[in-house]
Scaffold this motif. Structure first.
Motif, PDB file in Angstrom:
ATOM      1  N   SER A 165       4.746  -1.170   2.182  1.00  0.00           N
ATOM      2  CA  SER A 165       5.772  -2.141   2.114  1.00  0.00           C
ATOM      3  C   SER A 165       6.847  -1.726   1.495  1.00  0.00           C
ATOM      4  CB  SER A 165       5.286  -3.626   1.087  1.00  0.00           C
ATOM      5  OG  SER A 165       4.953  -3.147  -0.138  1.00  0.00           O
ATOM      6  N   SER A 166       6.952  -0.640   0.616  1.00  0.00           N
ATOM      7  CA  SER A 166       8.169  -0.165   0.104  1.00  0.00           C
ATOM      8  C   SER A 166       7.930   1.479   0.197  1.00  0.00           C
ATOM      9  CB  SER A 166       8.569  -0.891  -1.237  1.00  0.00           C
ATOM     10  OG  SER A 166       7.545  -0.690  -2.053  1.00  0.00           O
ATOM     11  N   SER A 188       9.421  -1.280   6.184  1.00  0.00           N
ATOM     12  CA  SER A 188       9.253  -0.896   5.022  1.00  0.00           C
ATOM     13  C   SER A 188      10.651  -0.767   4.325  1.00  0.00           C
ATOM     14  CB  SER A 188       8.816   0.502   4.882  1.00  0.00           C
ATOM     15  OG  SER A 188       8.400   0.640   3.553  1.00  0.00           O
ATOM     16  N   LYS A 189      10.745  -1.257   3.160  1.00  0.00           N
ATOM     17  CA  LYS A 189      11.802  -1.242   2.014  1.00  0.00           C
ATOM     18  C   LYS A 189      12.128   0.241   1.658  1.00  0.00           C
ATOM     19  CE  LYS A 189      13.888  -3.319  -1.961  1.00  0.00           C
ATOM     20  NZ  LYS A 189      13.622  -4.118  -3.057  1.00  0.00           N
TER      21      LYS A 189
END
Length: 448
Positions: A165-166, A188-189
C-alpha cells in the motif's frame, strides 16, 4: 578437470553473445551462472519492467484525455500485470539454454571462483580455460546502515505478488523514478528519499526539473538532500529515519526499496588468486576489454570498468567486441560515443551526447536551444502537460553535440539524435530531412 578454449561467467547479454559467437567458430565453450540464464535485463530489469509499465501507459494516456475525449479512466491491476510479465520471464531461461545446447556449449548453474590465472572452481568442478570472461553484471549497492536487511531491491519489486500500500525508495536514480511512477499509478503511496540536492544527477538539470514537477503532481513525495540512516520494523511496517539540513525525520512505509545504485557483481570471485586487478567500478581492462593484469581474462558489461554507460546495448556491443578479440586477436575497441539512455517514467526522459556541463568542460563553442513545449501538436493532441527539450549545437560546424528530452515518445525521438551525432549530421541536415507528419519524430526539426 574440464578444459575449454573459452569459459564465460555470467549469462546476461554480454556473456550470451560471447559464448554463442565463440562456439559458432568451433571453440570449445562453457558458461555458468548462479542465477537463471538471461541476466538482469531479460529477467529482472528492462524487459519485465517495460511489460509492467504497459498498463500504466494506458492509464496515463486516459488520465490526460479524461473529460477531453474519453469519459472513463480504466482500472489497472497489479496481479494480472504480474502474471502477464511472469509468462515472459519464465519462458526465457529454457529458451536460452536450448540455444546453448544447439551450439554445443556446456552449461553450469553454479557460482565461479578463481583458483589461479587460468582455473576456476565451479561447484564441484575444476575448470581450466584458455580465456575466461567475467560478465557477471551488477547487483544492488549495499546501504551500510542499521536495518539494511529490511530493504528489498528492484528484483523483489518486480516479483511482488501484491503491491504494498505504501513504498519508500532509498535513492533518487532512474530505478527509483521508474518504479515509483509505476507503483503510484497502480495505487501505492510512494516516497523517494535522495541524498543529493537534485535527483538523477547524470541527466540534464533543466529536463530533470520537468520530471520532478510531473512526479510531484502525481502525489509522489520527493525528499532531497537527506541521508537515510536507519530502517526499523514498526507496527507491521517499516520506519525509515533520515537526516537532512533541517535535522532528523522519520517516514513509515509498508515496504522499503533499496534503489541507491548498483555495483559490479565481482567481489566474491577471489579475483586476487587470478591476478585480476579490479576496483569499485569493476574489473580493470585495457582498450580491448582485456584484464590489465591477466591477459587470459576479459570482462564485459557492468562487471568491467569502462567509459560505457551500464546499459544492455552497451553490454551487447562489448560482448561482440570481446568475442572478436578472442577469435582474431585484439583488433576491436568499443566506441562509447552517442549512446542514448532513457528513464522510463511517464512522461519519458531521454538523453544522448554531451550535457551542457560536459561541453563547457571540454571547451566546446556551442549554442543551446531549449524550451518547454506542451503546446506543440505532439503533446497537445493527447493533452500531455510535460514536453521539453534541450539541444547543444556546435557553432562552427552546426553538428549536434547533445540532446535531452522529456515528453511523449522521447525514448524513440532520442534515437534520431543518436544517429545524427554518430553520423556527424548538422542541424541543417536534420532540418532538411523529410520526416513523416504528424509524428513525434518530426519535432526534431524545431529542436535544432
Amino acid at each position: 578437470m574440464k578444459n575449454y578454449d573459452v569459459f564465460v561467467i555470467g549469462s546476461g547479454m554480454a556473456g550470451m553473445n560471447i559464448a554463442n559467437k565463440c562456439a559458432s567458430k568451433g571453440l570449445r565453450v562453457g558458461i555458468t551462472d548462479k542465477l537463471p540464464y538471461g541476466g538482469t535485463c531479460a529477467l529482472r530489469g528492462c524487459d519485465p519492467k517495460k511489460i509492467m509499465l504497459g498498463p500504466t501507459e494506458v492509464k496515463h494516456l486516459a488520465d490526460n484525455l479524461h473529460e477531453k475525449q474519453i469519459s472513463e479512466v480504466p482500472a489497472i491491476y497489479w496481479q494480472e500485470a504480474m502474471k502477464f510479465k511472469q509468462d515472459f520471464v519464465d519462458a526465457m531461461p529454457p529458451k536460452i539454454e536450448k540455444s546453448y545446447e544447439k551450439n554445443k556449449i556446456d552449461t553450469f548453474h553454479r557460482s565461479a571462483k578463481f583458483i589461479s590465472e587460468t582455473q576456476l572452481q565451479v561447484g564441484n568442478e575444476t575448470i581450466e580455460a584458455g580465456k575466461i570472461i567475467i560478465a557477471t553484471g551488477a547487483k544492488p549497492r549495499e546501504l551500510e546502515i542499521p536495518g539494511e536487511e529490511y530493504a528489498m531491491d528492484s528484483t523483489d519489486f518486480l516479483n511482488f505478488q501484491f503491491l504494498p500500500s505504501s513504498l519508500l525508495f532509498i535513492g533518487g536514480g532512474y530505478i527509483a523514478f521508474e518504479f515509483a511512477h509505476m507503483a503510484a499509478r497502480f495505487g501505492s503511496k510512494v516516497t523517494i528519499v535522495h541524498k543529493g540536492r537534485r535527483p538523477l544527477e547524470n541527466f540534464d538539470p533543466f529536463i530533470v526539473d520537468q520530471l520532478t514537477e510531473a512526479t510531484k503532481q502525481m502525489g509522489i513525495q520527493l525528499v532531497l538532500n537527506t541521508n537515510v540512516t536507519a530502517i526499523e520494523k514498526a507496527n507491521g511496517a517499516f520506519c525509515v529515519t533520515g537526516k537532512g539540513e533541517s535535522g532528523e525525520k522519520k517516514w513509515e512505509a509498508a515496504q522499503v526499496i533499496n534503489s541507491a545504485g548498483r555495483s559490479p557483481a565481482i567481489f566474491d570471485m577471489d579475483l586476487e588468486k587470478a591476478n585480476v586487478a579490479f576496483g569499485e567500478k569493476g574489473v580493470e581492462v585495457n582498450e580491448y576489454l582485456q584484464s590489465t593484469t591477466n591477459p587470459n581474462v576479459y570482462a564485459a558489461g557492468d562487471a568491467a570498468d569502462t567509459d560505457g554507460i551500464p546499459l544492455t546495448p552497451v553490454a551487447v556491443m562489448e560482448g561482440h567486441i570481446v568475442a572478436s578479440n578472442i577469435l582474431k586477436g585484439n583488433i576491436k575497441k568499443p566506441d562509447y560515443t552517442a549512446i542514448p539512455t532513457v528513464v522510463f517514467t511517464l512522461p519519458t526522459m531521454a538523453s544522448v551526447g554531451f550535457s551542457e556541463e560536459e561541453a563547457v568542460k571540454k571547451g566546446l563553442n556551442f549554442k543551446v536551444n531549449k524550451d518547454r513545449v506542451p503546446d506543440w501538436f505532439t503533446a497537445k493532441r493527447i493533452n500531455e502537460k510535460t514536453y521539453a527539450y534541450k539541444t547543444l549545437i556546435e557553432k562552427e560546424t552546426g553538428k549536434i553535440l547533445g540532446a535531452h528530452l522529456i515528453g511523449p515518445h522521447a525514448e524513440e525521438i532520442i534515437n534520431l539524435f543518436a544517429m545524427a551525432i554518430k553520423a556527424g549530421f548538422t542541424s541543417k541536415d536534420l532540418k532538411t530531412i523529410i520526416l513523416t507528419y504528424p509524428s513525434s519524430s518530426s519535432d526534431v526539426v524545431y529542436m535544432v
